[in-house]
Each structure stands twice: as structure tokens, then as C-alpha cells.
Design an enzyme around this catalytic site. Structure first.
Site, PDB file in Angstrom:
ATOM      1  N   TYR A 175       0.830  -1.205   0.000  1.00  0.00           N
ATOM      2  CA  TYR A 175       0.000   0.000   0.000  1.00  0.00           C
ATOM      3  C   TYR A 175       0.866   1.257   0.000  1.00  0.00           C
ATOM      4  O   TYR A 175       1.842   1.338   0.725  1.00  0.00           O
ATOM      5  CB  TYR A 175      -0.918   0.039   1.233  1.00  0.00           C
ATOM      6  CG  TYR A 175      -1.740   1.299   1.233  1.00  0.00           C
ATOM      7  CD1 TYR A 175      -2.877   1.374   0.452  1.00  0.00           C
ATOM      8  CD2 TYR A 175      -1.339   2.424   1.948  1.00  0.00           C
ATOM      9  CE1 TYR A 175      -3.615   2.552   0.392  1.00  0.00           C
ATOM     10  CE2 TYR A 175      -2.071   3.601   1.892  1.00  0.00           C
ATOM     11  CZ  TYR A 175      -3.204   3.661   1.109  1.00  0.00           C
ATOM     12  OH  TYR A 175      -3.925   4.821   1.036  1.00  0.00           O
ATOM     13  N   TRP A 190       1.385   5.533  -1.963  1.00  0.00           N
ATOM     14  CA  TRP A 190       1.099   6.473  -3.037  1.00  0.00           C
ATOM     15  C   TRP A 190       2.074   6.405  -4.200  1.00  0.00           C
ATOM     16  O   TRP A 190       1.815   6.993  -5.242  1.00  0.00           O
ATOM     17  CB  TRP A 190       1.060   7.887  -2.458  1.00  0.00           C
ATOM     18  CG  TRP A 190      -0.308   8.264  -2.003  1.00  0.00           C
ATOM     19  CD1 TRP A 190      -1.130   7.540  -1.180  1.00  0.00           C
ATOM     20  CD2 TRP A 190      -1.017   9.457  -2.359  1.00  0.00           C
ATOM     21  NE1 TRP A 190      -2.298   8.222  -0.998  1.00  0.00           N
ATOM     22  CE2 TRP A 190      -2.252   9.402  -1.703  1.00  0.00           C
ATOM     23  CE3 TRP A 190      -0.713  10.561  -3.146  1.00  0.00           C
ATOM     24  CZ2 TRP A 190      -3.205  10.411  -1.833  1.00  0.00           C
ATOM     25  CZ3 TRP A 190      -1.653  11.560  -3.256  1.00  0.00           C
ATOM     26  CH2 TRP A 190      -2.888  11.487  -2.609  1.00  0.00           C
TER      27      TRP A 190
HETATM   28  N1  MGD Z   1      -1.741   8.580  12.227  1.00  0.00           N
HETATM   29  C1  MGD Z   1      -2.146   8.658  10.964  1.00  0.00           C
HETATM   30  N2  MGD Z   1      -1.619   7.827  10.039  1.00  0.00           N
HETATM   31  C2  MGD Z   1      -2.018   7.907   8.764  1.00  0.00           C
HETATM   32  C3  MGD Z   1      -2.982   8.859   8.352  1.00  0.00           C
HETATM   33  C4  MGD Z   1      -3.542   9.712   9.342  1.00  0.00           C
HETATM   34  O1  MGD Z   1      -4.415  10.560   9.066  1.00  0.00           O
HETATM   35  N3  MGD Z   1      -3.093   9.585  10.635  1.00  0.00           N
HETATM   36  N4  MGD Z   1      -3.364   8.919   7.038  1.00  0.00           N
HETATM   37  C5  MGD Z   1      -3.271   7.699   6.268  1.00  0.00           C
HETATM   38  C6  MGD Z   1      -3.464   7.932   4.828  1.00  0.00           C
HETATM   39  S1  MGD Z   1      -4.935   8.713   4.389  1.00  0.00           S
HETATM   40  C7  MGD Z   1      -2.608   7.500   3.878  1.00  0.00           C
HETATM   41  S2  MGD Z   1      -3.079   7.608   2.226  1.00  0.00           S
HETATM   42  C8  MGD Z   1      -1.337   6.874   4.224  1.00  0.00           C
HETATM   43  C9  MGD Z   1      -0.190   7.265   3.262  1.00  0.00           C
HETATM   44  O2  MGD Z   1       0.837   6.357   3.382  1.00  0.00           O
HETATM   45  P1  MGD Z   1       1.897   6.116   2.202  1.00  0.00           P
HETATM   46  O3  MGD Z   1       1.258   6.297   0.875  1.00  0.00           O
HETATM   47  O4  MGD Z   1       2.561   4.823   2.475  1.00  0.00           O
HETATM   48  O5  MGD Z   1       2.903   7.315   2.469  1.00  0.00           O
HETATM   49  P2  MGD Z   1       4.011   7.955   1.527  1.00  0.00           P
HETATM   50  O6  MGD Z   1       4.952   8.652   2.438  1.00  0.00           O
HETATM   51  O7  MGD Z   1       3.384   8.772   0.459  1.00  0.00           O
HETATM   52  O8  MGD Z   1       4.722   6.675   0.923  1.00  0.00           O
HETATM   53  C10 MGD Z   1       5.085   6.566  -0.400  1.00  0.00           C
HETATM   54  C11 MGD Z   1       6.469   5.954  -0.456  1.00  0.00           C
HETATM   55  O9  MGD Z   1       6.781   5.699  -1.811  1.00  0.00           O
HETATM   56  C12 MGD Z   1       8.118   6.111  -2.065  1.00  0.00           C
HETATM   57  N5  MGD Z   1       8.236   6.367  -3.510  1.00  0.00           N
HETATM   58  C13 MGD Z   1       7.933   7.481  -4.215  1.00  0.00           C
HETATM   59  N6  MGD Z   1       8.195   7.297  -5.522  1.00  0.00           N
HETATM   60  C14 MGD Z   1       8.662   6.033  -5.656  1.00  0.00           C
HETATM   61  C15 MGD Z   1       9.108   5.248  -6.765  1.00  0.00           C
HETATM   62  O10 MGD Z   1       9.096   5.667  -7.912  1.00  0.00           O
HETATM   63  N7  MGD Z   1       9.515   3.967  -6.502  1.00  0.00           N
HETATM   64  C16 MGD Z   1       9.515   3.447  -5.243  1.00  0.00           C
HETATM   65  N8  MGD Z   1       9.922   2.200  -5.073  1.00  0.00           N
HETATM   66  N9  MGD Z   1       9.116   4.179  -4.185  1.00  0.00           N
HETATM   67  C17 MGD Z   1       8.691   5.441  -4.392  1.00  0.00           C
HETATM   68  C18 MGD Z   1       8.309   7.312  -1.186  1.00  0.00           C
HETATM   69  O11 MGD Z   1       9.682   7.550  -0.949  1.00  0.00           O
HETATM   70  C19 MGD Z   1       7.542   6.886   0.073  1.00  0.00           C
HETATM   71  O12 MGD Z   1       8.384   6.203   0.975  1.00  0.00           O
HETATM   72  O13 MGD Z   1      -0.980   7.206   5.570  1.00  0.00           O
HETATM   73  C20 MGD Z   1      -2.001   6.881   6.492  1.00  0.00           C
HETATM   74  N10 MGD Z   1      -1.484   7.045   7.847  1.00  0.00           N
HETATM   75  N1  MGD Z   2      -0.511  18.704   2.266  1.00  0.00           N
HETATM   76  C1  MGD Z   2      -1.036  17.471   2.272  1.00  0.00           C
HETATM   77  N2  MGD Z   2      -2.266  17.262   1.767  1.00  0.00           N
HETATM   78  C2  MGD Z   2      -2.810  16.015   1.780  1.00  0.00           C
HETATM   79  C3  MGD Z   2      -2.082  14.900   2.260  1.00  0.00           C
HETATM   80  C4  MGD Z   2      -0.779  15.153   2.798  1.00  0.00           C
HETATM   81  O1  MGD Z   2      -0.095  14.223   3.277  1.00  0.00           O
HETATM   82  N3  MGD Z   2      -0.292  16.428   2.774  1.00  0.00           N
HETATM   83  N4  MGD Z   2      -2.631  13.640   2.220  1.00  0.00           N
HETATM   84  C5  MGD Z   2      -3.723  13.403   1.269  1.00  0.00           C
HETATM   85  C6  MGD Z   2      -4.440  12.172   1.599  1.00  0.00           C
HETATM   86  S1  MGD Z   2      -3.712  10.681   1.240  1.00  0.00           S
HETATM   87  C7  MGD Z   2      -5.689  12.149   2.101  1.00  0.00           C
HETATM   88  S2  MGD Z   2      -6.509  10.661   2.331  1.00  0.00           S
HETATM   89  C8  MGD Z   2      -6.385  13.377   2.457  1.00  0.00           C
HETATM   90  C9  MGD Z   2      -6.997  13.255   3.850  1.00  0.00           C
HETATM   91  O2  MGD Z   2      -7.896  14.262   4.022  1.00  0.00           O
HETATM   92  P1  MGD Z   2      -8.588  14.469   5.437  1.00  0.00           P
HETATM   93  O3  MGD Z   2      -8.895  13.187   6.053  1.00  0.00           O
HETATM   94  O4  MGD Z   2      -9.711  15.403   5.213  1.00  0.00           O
HETATM   95  O5  MGD Z   2      -7.410  15.231   6.190  1.00  0.00           O
HETATM   96  P2  MGD Z   2      -6.921  15.337   7.701  1.00  0.00           P
HETATM   97  O6  MGD Z   2      -5.899  16.404   7.693  1.00  0.00           O
HETATM   98  O7  MGD Z   2      -6.531  14.022   8.221  1.00  0.00           O
HETATM   99  O8  MGD Z   2      -8.196  15.789   8.505  1.00  0.00           O
HETATM  100  C10 MGD Z   2      -8.880  16.997   8.220  1.00  0.00           C
HETATM  101  C11 MGD Z   2      -9.261  17.709   9.490  1.00  0.00           C
HETATM  102  O9  MGD Z   2     -10.214  16.945  10.190  1.00  0.00           O
HETATM  103  C12 MGD Z   2     -10.209  17.411  11.530  1.00  0.00           C
HETATM  104  N5  MGD Z   2     -10.715  16.341  12.391  1.00  0.00           N
HETATM  105  C13 MGD Z   2     -10.040  15.275  12.885  1.00  0.00           C
HETATM  106  N6  MGD Z   2     -10.848  14.509  13.654  1.00  0.00           N
HETATM  107  C14 MGD Z   2     -12.071  15.099  13.618  1.00  0.00           C
HETATM  108  C15 MGD Z   2     -13.345  14.776  14.199  1.00  0.00           C
HETATM  109  O10 MGD Z   2     -13.518  13.787  14.909  1.00  0.00           O
HETATM  110  N7  MGD Z   2     -14.377  15.604  13.901  1.00  0.00           N
HETATM  111  C16 MGD Z   2     -14.243  16.703  13.105  1.00  0.00           C
HETATM  112  N8  MGD Z   2     -15.328  17.442  12.867  1.00  0.00           N
HETATM  113  N9  MGD Z   2     -13.053  17.043  12.583  1.00  0.00           N
HETATM  114  C17 MGD Z   2     -11.987  16.248  12.810  1.00  0.00           C
HETATM  115  C18 MGD Z   2      -8.769  17.765  11.851  1.00  0.00           C
HETATM  116  O11 MGD Z   2      -8.719  18.992  12.583  1.00  0.00           O
HETATM  117  C19 MGD Z   2      -8.120  17.875  10.473  1.00  0.00           C
HETATM  118  O12 MGD Z   2      -7.423  19.083  10.269  1.00  0.00           O
HETATM  119  O13 MGD Z   2      -5.485  14.484   2.471  1.00  0.00           O
HETATM  120  C20 MGD Z   2      -4.707  14.559   1.267  1.00  0.00           C
HETATM  121  N10 MGD Z   2      -4.044  15.839   1.254  1.00  0.00           N
HETATM  122 MO    MO Z   3      -4.956   8.989   2.094  1.00  0.00          MO
END
Ligand code: MGD
Ligand code: MGD
Ligand code: MO
Length: 767
Positions: free
Chosen positions: A110, A112
Site C-alpha cells: 500500500y 502512493w
Molecule cells: N496517524 C495517521 N496515520 C495515517 C494517516 C492519518 O491521518 N493519521 N493517514 C493515512 C493515509 S490517508 C494515507 S493515504 C497513508 C499514506 O501512506 P503512504 O502512501 O505509504 O505514504 P508515503 O509517504 O506517500 O509513501 C510513499 C512511499 O513511496 C516512495 N516512492 C515514491 N516514488 C517512488 C518510486 O518511484 N519507486 C519506489 N519504489 N518508491 C517510491 C516514497 O519515498 C515513500 O516512501 O498514511 C495513512 N497514515
Molecule cells: N498537504 C497534504 N495534503 C494532503 C495529504 C498530505 O499528506 N499532505 N494527504 C492526502 C491524503 S492521502 C488524504 S486521504 C487526504 C486526507 O484528508 P482528510 O482526512 O480530510 O485530512 P486530515 O488532515 O486528516 O483531517 C482533516 C481535518 O479533520 C479534523 N478532524 C479530525 N478529527 C475530527 C473529528 O472527529 N471531527 C471533526 N469534525 N473534525 C476532525 C482535523 O482537525 C483535520 O485538520 O489528504 C490529502 N491531502
Molecule cells: Mo490517504
């Protein structure tokens, strides 16, 4: 001389400025109204000291140390040549497959990856493992697993989340009130999976405000909507949105404001829901006073908000974060229920939606055309786990679990290969993951950087970055297809996934199955050509590949007017039924009720979470810690670069605390603190923020894990990776999504010497 080359990343399209084989800068994509600050960070990352220069193997593994041996993460790495690395990897894949079966190869991988759709590391890896006989994959995602599993039961498709959403043009033109659960976050709008040509979220929000749409930011964090939007802030305790919406629904039912005609025509289960809301089923009326006690929002405000929603065209939108929490299905189900009770679903600019806050492109006007993508190969092993059950799979091979009505058993994973994702970023309770990780026989990691994942591997394969290869960027929510042209020579001995995986496939005797006898340049033409053919069947002409490549991008103009989700259904529910068992919106789902899950019954209900400010545990850990998306990077990507580095305090990730919570602990701005609970601890730097609800703290995700004692589960993360604190528990047996946002902690000042943050330098390399 500076060469200019069009390229793209998840944080946007840009023009690469290259001089003497080095990326010296980035220029915004022409016409992008809001190019993100993150573009300036790319050169630091591409040329970082942590780039991996050649294949490596963990010393202990080389000496025969496998399952249960020296814990990973604490040992030096030995450099290898590519031929040896390929032989070792292919040998391990074949050995595990032939001894334990293909499901013992865990290739869920899993993550990005890069924006490029051909050199998409995860897809390439899964094609390789499928060609070689199969693997265990991962279903759903960390973003909205609970929501996307639930919604097909409720509205007949995860179309709500993945298909068309209520358009911003229509919100601006038709809504008068918009409730934003979790705000509308411009920082999150920097990002689009697959890259964006234009960043539009901020512009749309400003237009909505200018058009007089009353915006309400329902969130523990005032800053979840920019001041410029002039939004009202309704601070809410994290994890209690379901209670708020139940309280509002109570007002609608008791004051005659619920649209009974709509509920009757378009929904099923309204009677049961009403009985629950009024307290007829469990003796507890979900009145505004009841909701006030859970949410911290005064009862009068809850009642007034419900009346306001019923009185005018209203749009409800929820950030995806709401469902990344214990019982995360409930707030999403309840949002649909509230919208159905208001009876405005299917009207232009009204109803409900998810993710307008979460990513650029959600609600942007767009013609639906298929995006460019590399197709997978069928996986003969037919094995998968719900994405966030990773640690549990490692802990309980063969163990039974439930998911969305199915009784399943975990596979016996022996070998993990990760390419394009970072579980040491994305997974919860990393100390528990580290312990389970020790059960693996072999861990292969493909990475451009020595990040926390690569440091916990046995065999490390150095990948190129997207700037070192030709590719195509394309996002399901964008109007552009982007040429990502090679701008840089390959770093040291780094190779493209497609190339070295073809060599692994060769060693396994399946090269042609993997490559389909095409080289990378041919593949680009093929996948572009497929999207072009599909577009042409919809009456949209895209230029041929050569013209596209010369131009550097293609823009597909949006239609004059967007479609309105559910409009056809609401007009004629019998003629255009939803894909649910009843054909209508299911406020009660017989299917779900029959699963018999006590953690996700047949209609939305309030569950008091184990970890929230109202829990017993709050006596020991009185702060609710949110782990939001970082403004300064994408997940763990770009953490080593300037934008992220500039935000750190004494090199630590910031923790935002309410000034009163800081003061009560004798803390001031810039202090370093130890943040802890029973699962783990990390250091962080204090940023007081009076825009937080008291009792709420925020650490963004993505600081690279930097254990004080590498290889020892439970040791302090000296840098501030929030996932040493979060809990690893499924949202429910229905969705089995991650529950990161339900997390209590305590904070104390760190008075000891500050351990050095070393994770942004390469690990120890043995001779
Ligand atoms: N506590 C907490 N944890 C969370 C979340 C949260 O809200 N709270 N959010 C969750 C969410 S929504 C998501 S989507 C996940 C994201 O989790 P990930 O998608 O696993 O996070 P990334 O850091 O984007 O990881 C992408 C990796 O791919 C590598 N990469 C980039 N390009 C290439 C390439 O061309 N080849 C190879 N082999 N590698 C490459 C990058 O260096 C990086 O290490 O995290 C989740 N974790
Ligand atoms: N710059 C940047 N942008 C991103 C990403 C990133 O890593 N960096 N990740 C991308 C990815 S993979 C995803 S999935 C999306 C995720 O998108 P979201 O899930 O919307 O993003 P978050 O920042 O986790 O949460 C948004 C807000 O929800 C509020 N929140 C948390 N818990 C609660 C709750 O219980 N109730 C309410 N009402 N609010 C709450 C927090 O204050 C937080 O700022 O973002 C994407 N956009
Ligand atoms: Mo995500």
C-alpha cells in the site's frame, strides 16, 4: 544553461529547472492559480544525502538470520551489486512461493508511489508477483476504508466517495448554508493523487464565501478553514460528530422539520432511525441536550443549526478524517441520514458529500473521462487482507476475522516486498508493527530513499525518482493529462522499477508475462492510447501521443453544467433505483443488520469511543491527539526537504497545544516535550495555538521514525512520528479501516539532553 522540462508530482504539475544534471529549481505550471509551496522542496529531496546509491542487504540476513533473529532496524547494511541482488530476491520469491504457496508472498505494498502512472511502483510490483504465481494483496485504503465499505450498502456504490461529488460551481450558485465537518483545508488541497494541473480548492472556497454561502467549520481546529472564508467555527470534541448529527436529527423529527415525504419516497428505515433518535429503542433520547454533553457544543446551538439547515438550501460535507476513527462508519452513515432527513439530496448544490476538504479536485468541474493507468494482471492467489489489518495478519497467521459480512482467515505471510509505500509512515501503533515485523523471514524494499521503511528491510533495492524517467501523470479528479519528461540522469546505480523487475521476472522465468514484450517507451504509448480510445467513445477527442508529448499536457474542458449526484434517482426512485437491496437510500440496512456485528448494527448509532475526551482513559491521558495531514509534505514524502525542515523545532516535529493546556503543564513555545501513552512515546516541539479546542493536540503525520535505540520496539522516537502513539484497531468488523484519530496522550516537558535526529542521514553501511 538551464533546461526546462515539464514534469509532475502528486503536489502538482511543474516545470523542472535543470543545470549540469542537477535539479536547481521548479517553476509553476502555466495557469495554475495556486501552485503549492511544496514544489520548492523537490530539489532537496531528489538530491538528498539519503538517496540510496546501490542495492544493500542487512548484515544479519546475509549471515542466515531470518524469522525471529536480530530485530530489523538496528544493523548495518552491506552493499551488493545488482546481479547478486536480483538473484537473492528472485531466489527468495521462488523459495517462499514453492514452500508455502503464493499467498505467503505479501505484495499489498500500500502507498502512493509517484504520480507517474506507468512507473507506478506498487502496480509494477503487483504485476511482477502476479506473473510469478500470485501474492497476498490489500483491499481498500488508509484514506477512507470504512466509508468506501459502508457506502455501497447505504447508497448503492462508493460512487459517493469515488464517483461524482456535489460540484463547487453548484454550491456557489445554489447552496445558502454549508456545514463543513472537518473544515475545508487548503493545505490538503495542495495534493491530488496522480498530479494536478490546477489547484482550485482555495478559489472555490473564496467564491462560495463571496456569493454569501454561510460556511460553518465544525472541527476541533479553527484553522481547518482559512480566515478569508469568514466561516463560523463550531468547535467539537473529536470523535463526536455522530452525536451532533443525531442531536440535529432529533430537532428535525420533534419540530416537524424532517422531510417525511422525501424519507418515504427515497429512503428505507426512517421509522427505526426515528425511534432510535427519540429514545424509544434504548431509553435515551438523542436530544440536543444529550448531544451537548458528548460534543461540548451548547444545546441551543445544535437546535439552531438544525433549524437553519431545514430553512434553506444546505450542503453537508465531511472530511475523510472523520471515519479514520473507532467506529468510523457511523459519522458517514449519519451524514447521509441527516441529509436525507433534510430532504435536499439530488438538488443542485445541496445534499451531502465527502472529501471537499480532503484533496484538490473534489468537486472541481470536470468531464468524466477515463484517466491514464497501467492495468494490473490477474492475481492467481486470490488472497488479500483489508488494508489496515497488516500487523494483525503478521501476528495471527491462519487466524479468523470478519470483514463486510465475510468470515476470513489471515494468510501466513513469510516474505514482504514493499515498493511505493511506507508502512513505517502509514500504519498505526508502530511499536506493535515492529514486534510483528520480526516474524517475517525476508523483507524486500524498493525505495529511492533510506527512509524508516528501508532501514527495517533485509534487501534494499534503489529506485529512481520520477524525474529520472519518462512517464504520464493523470488523476481521476483532474482535467489534465501531464507529460512527465525525464529531466535528470539516474542517481548512482538506482534503476527504474520496470527495468529491474523485468530482470527479476527473467530469473523467475516470466519476463514476457511481466513486460508483455513491451519496453517502457512502448508502454507509455499503449496506456495513453487506451485512455484516448476510451475518451473517443465518449465523444471527446484527445490528441495522438506524439502531439500530447510535444505539448507537455492535455486539458479536457469541463462541461457547461455538471451533473447532480442522485438527481435522476430522486426525480423517479422507481425508474432509476439505487444499487441497494431496496433500491433506495438505506438508513436501515437489513444486510448489515444480518451480519450481526455489535460494532456496526443495522442503522447509524452513537458509540462512545474507547479513546476520546469523554472516556475513562482520559483521566490518565487527558489530551486527544489528532494526527492530521501535514501542510509541509505529502505523508512521509519530502520530510527531508526545506519546507518540512523549516517547520521543525529543535529538529522535532511540532505539536500544537491549546495555550491553557501548555500553561497547565508549564510549557511554552519552542519547548521540547515527550508525548506518550501506553503504546509509545515521541519527542515534539511545542507550538501554542488558541485555535484548538481545549484538550485537543495535533501532530501532523509524516516525520520519519527515528527510534532512540534502533531495532528495539518501544523505544522513544526522537523525531516525532505520531504513529508510535496511535492505536491499531479496525473501525469495526464491517470496514476494518484504520482508527488513527481515536488517540489519547499526555505530554511532559523533556528536560534531558536532546538525542540527535539522525534519520535524515544514511544508516551505517558495513564494508
Ligand atoms: N496517524 C495517521 N496515520 C495515517 C494517516 C492519518 O491521518 N493519521 N493517514 C493515512 C493515509 S490517508 C494515507 S493515504 C497513508 C499514506 O501512506 P503512504 O502512501 O505509504 O505514504 P508515503 O509517504 O506517500 O509513501 C510513499 C512511499 O513511496 C516512495 N516512492 C515514491 N516514488 C517512488 C518510486 O518511484 N519507486 C519506489 N519504489 N518508491 C517510491 C516514497 O519515498 C515513500 O516512501 O498514511 C495513512 N497514515
Ligand atoms: N498537504 C497534504 N495534503 C494532503 C495529504 C498530505 O499528506 N499532505 N494527504 C492526502 C491524503 S492521502 C488524504 S486521504 C487526504 C486526507 O484528508 P482528510 O482526512 O480530510 O485530512 P486530515 O488532515 O486528516 O483531517 C482533516 C481535518 O479533520 C479534523 N478532524 C479530525 N478529527 C475530527 C473529528 O472527529 N471531527 C471533526 N469534525 N473534525 C476532525 C482535523 O482537525 C483535520 O485538520 O489528504 C490529502 N491531502
Ligand atoms: Mo490517504
Amino acid at each position: 544553461m538551464t533546461e526546462l522540462t515539464p514534469h509532475a508530482a502528486h503536489w502538482g504539475a511543474f516545470i523542472a529547472e535543470v543545470a549540469d544534471g542537477r535539479l536547481v529549481g521548479t517553476r509553476p505550471f502555466p495557469g495554475d492559480p495556486a501552485p503549492p509551496a511544496l514544489l520548492s522542496a523537490i530539489p532537496d529531496a531528489v538530491h538528498a544525502p539519503t538517496r540510496i546509491d546501490r542495492p544493500h542487504v542487512r548484515r544479519g540476513w546475509l549471515n542466515g538470520d531470518r524469522r525471529g533473529g536480530t530485530p530489523r532496524g538496528g544493523e548495518p547494511f552491506v552493499p551488493l551489486d545488482w546481479d547478486t541482488a536480483i538473484r537473492l530476491v528472485a531466489g527468495e520469491v521462488a523459495r517462499v512461493r514453492d514452500t508455502h504457496g503464493p499467498a505467503s508472498l505479501f505484495g499489498g505494498s500500500y502507498g502512493w508511489s509517484s504520480a507517474g502512472r506507468f512507473h507506478h511502483a506498487r502496480t509494477q510490483l503487483q504485476r511482477l508477483l502476479a506473473a510469478a504465481g500470485g501474492f497476498t494483496g490489500q483491499l481498500t485504503n488508509y484514506s477512507y476504508a470504512a466509508g468506501m465499505t459502508l457506502m455501497p450498502h447505504v447508497v448503492g456504490g462508493n460512487a459517493v466517495i469515488e464517483g461524482p461529488v456535489v460540484e463547487w460551481r453548484d454550491i456557489v450558485g445554489h447552496a445558502r448554508l454549508m456545514l463543513c465537518f472537518g473544515g475545508i483545508l487548503l493545505r490538503n488541497g495542495q495534493i491530488t493523487a496522480g498530479g494536478a494541473g490546477r489547484h482550485e480548492m482555495g478559489g472555490w472556497l473564496a467564491r462560495a464565501a463571496a456569493a454569501g454561502v454561510r460556511l460553518v467549520n465544525i472541527s476541533p481546529v479553527r484553522g481547518d478553514m482559512p480566515d478569508s472564508a469568514g466561516a463560523e467555527w463550531l468547535p467539537i470534541r473529536p470523535g463526536t460528530d455522530t452525536a451532533l448529527m443525531l442531536g440535529m436529527t432529533h430537532v428535525l423529527f420533534t419540530e416537524g422539520l424532517a422531510d417525511l415525504g422525501f424519507l418515504d419516497r427515497c429512503a428505507v428505515g426512517a421509522d427505526r432511525l426515528r425511534a432510535y433518535v427519540l429514545g424509544e429503542t434504548d431509553g435515551v433520547a438523542k436530544s440536543p441536550a444529550w448531544a451537548a454533553a458528548e460534543t461540548g457544543i451548547p444545546a441551543e446551538r445544535i437546535a439552531a443549526l438544525a433549524r437553519d439547515c431545514a430553512a434553506q438550501p444546505t450542503m453537508l460535507t465531511a472530511a475523510w478524517s472523520l471515519q479514520r476513527a473507532e467506529r468510523g462508519e457511523q459519522p458517514f452513515w449519519m451524514l447521509v441520514t441527516l441529509a436525507a432527513s433534510l430532504g435536499q439530496i439530488g438538488r443542485r448544490g445541496c445534499g451531502f458529500g465527502f472529501g471537499h476538504a480532503s484533496m484538490n479536485g473534489m468537486g472541481t468541474p470536470r468531464t468524466e473521462i477515463p484517466s491514464v493507468g497501467l492495468p494490473g494482471l490477474p492475481n492467481p492467489a486470490q488472497s488479500w487482507i483489508p488494508v489496515a489489518r497488516l500487523t494483525e495478519m503478521l501476528e495471527r497467521p491462519g487466524g479468523a476475522y470478519d470483514y463486510n459480512g465475510r468470515h476470513l482467515a489471515y494468510p501466513d505471510a513469510r516474505l514482504v516486498w514493499w515498493a511505493g509505500g511506507n508502512p513505517f509512515h502509514h500504519h498505526q501503533d508502530l511499536n506493535r508493527l515492529l514486534r510483528a515485523w520480526a516474524r517475517l523471514e525476508t523483507v524486500v524494499v524498493s525505495e529511492p530513499w533510506w527512509n524508516s521503511l528501508a532501514r527495517h528491510a533485509d534487501i534494499v533495492l534503489p529506485a529512481t525518482t520520477s524525474l529520472e524517467r519518462d512517464d504520464i501523470g493523470s488523476a481521476g479528479r483532474d482535467r489534465f493529462i501531464l507529460a512527465m519528461k525525464r529531466a535528470l540522469p539516474r542517481h548512482a546505480q538506482a534503476r527504474d522499477e520496470f527495468d529491474y523487475m523485468a530482470d527479476v521476472a527473467d530469473a523467475l522465468g516470466v519476463r514476457d508475462r511481466f513486460t508483455q514484450q513491451r519496453d517502457a517507451a512502448t508502454w507509455l504509448r499503449v496506456i495513453y492510447g487506451r485512455a484516448r480510445d476510451a475518451a473517443s467513445r465518449l465523444g471527446i477527442d484527445l490528441p495522438d501521443f506524439d502531439a500530447f508529448w510535444r505539448a507537455g499536457s492535455v486539458e479536457v474542458p469541463p462541461p457547461a453544467q455538471g451533473s447532480v449526484p442522485f438527481a435522476d434517482f430522486v426525480r423517479a426512485p422507481h425508474a432509476a433505483p439505487l444499487n441497494t437491496p431496496s433500491g433506495r437510500i438505506e438508513l436501515f440496512s437489513r444486510t448489515i443488520a444480518d451480519f450481526g456485528y455489535d460494532d456496526c448494527p443495522g442503522h447509524p448509532v452513537w458509540f462512545a469511543p474507547r479513546e476520546y475526551l469523554g472516556a475513562k482513559l482520559a483521566a490518565r491521558f487527558p489530551l486527544h491527539l489528532l494526527s492530521s495531514q501535514p501542510a509541509t509534505r505529502l505523508h512521509s514524502q519530502l520530510d527531508q526537504a526545506r519546507v518540512s525542515q523549516a517547520s521543525k523545532l529543535h529538529g522535532r516535529e511540532p505539536i500544537r497545544l491549546h495555550p491553557a493546556d501548555a500553561e497547565a503543564r508549564g510549557l511554552k513555545a519552542g519547548d521540547v516535550v515527550r508525548v506518550f501513552n501506553d503504546r509509545g512515546a515521541c519527542l515534539a516541539g511545542v507550538v501554542p495555538d488558541d485555535g484548538l479546542l481545549r484538550g485537543v493536540a495535533v501532530i501532523s503525520t509524516g516525520a520519519w521514525l527515528d527510534p532512540e535505540r534502533p531495532g528495539v520496539p518501544g523505544s522513544l522516537c526522537v523525531h516525532g512520528n505520531v504513529n508510535v502513539l496511535t492505536q491499531d484497531v479496525g473501525t469495526s468488523r464491517l470496514g476494518q479501516g484504520p482508527s488513527a484519530q481515536s488517540c489519547l496522550v499526555e505530554v511532559v516537558r523533556w528536560d534531558g539532553a536532546l538525542p540527535e535526529v539522525t534519520v535524515h542521514r544514511p544508516p551505517e553501511i558495513a564494508a
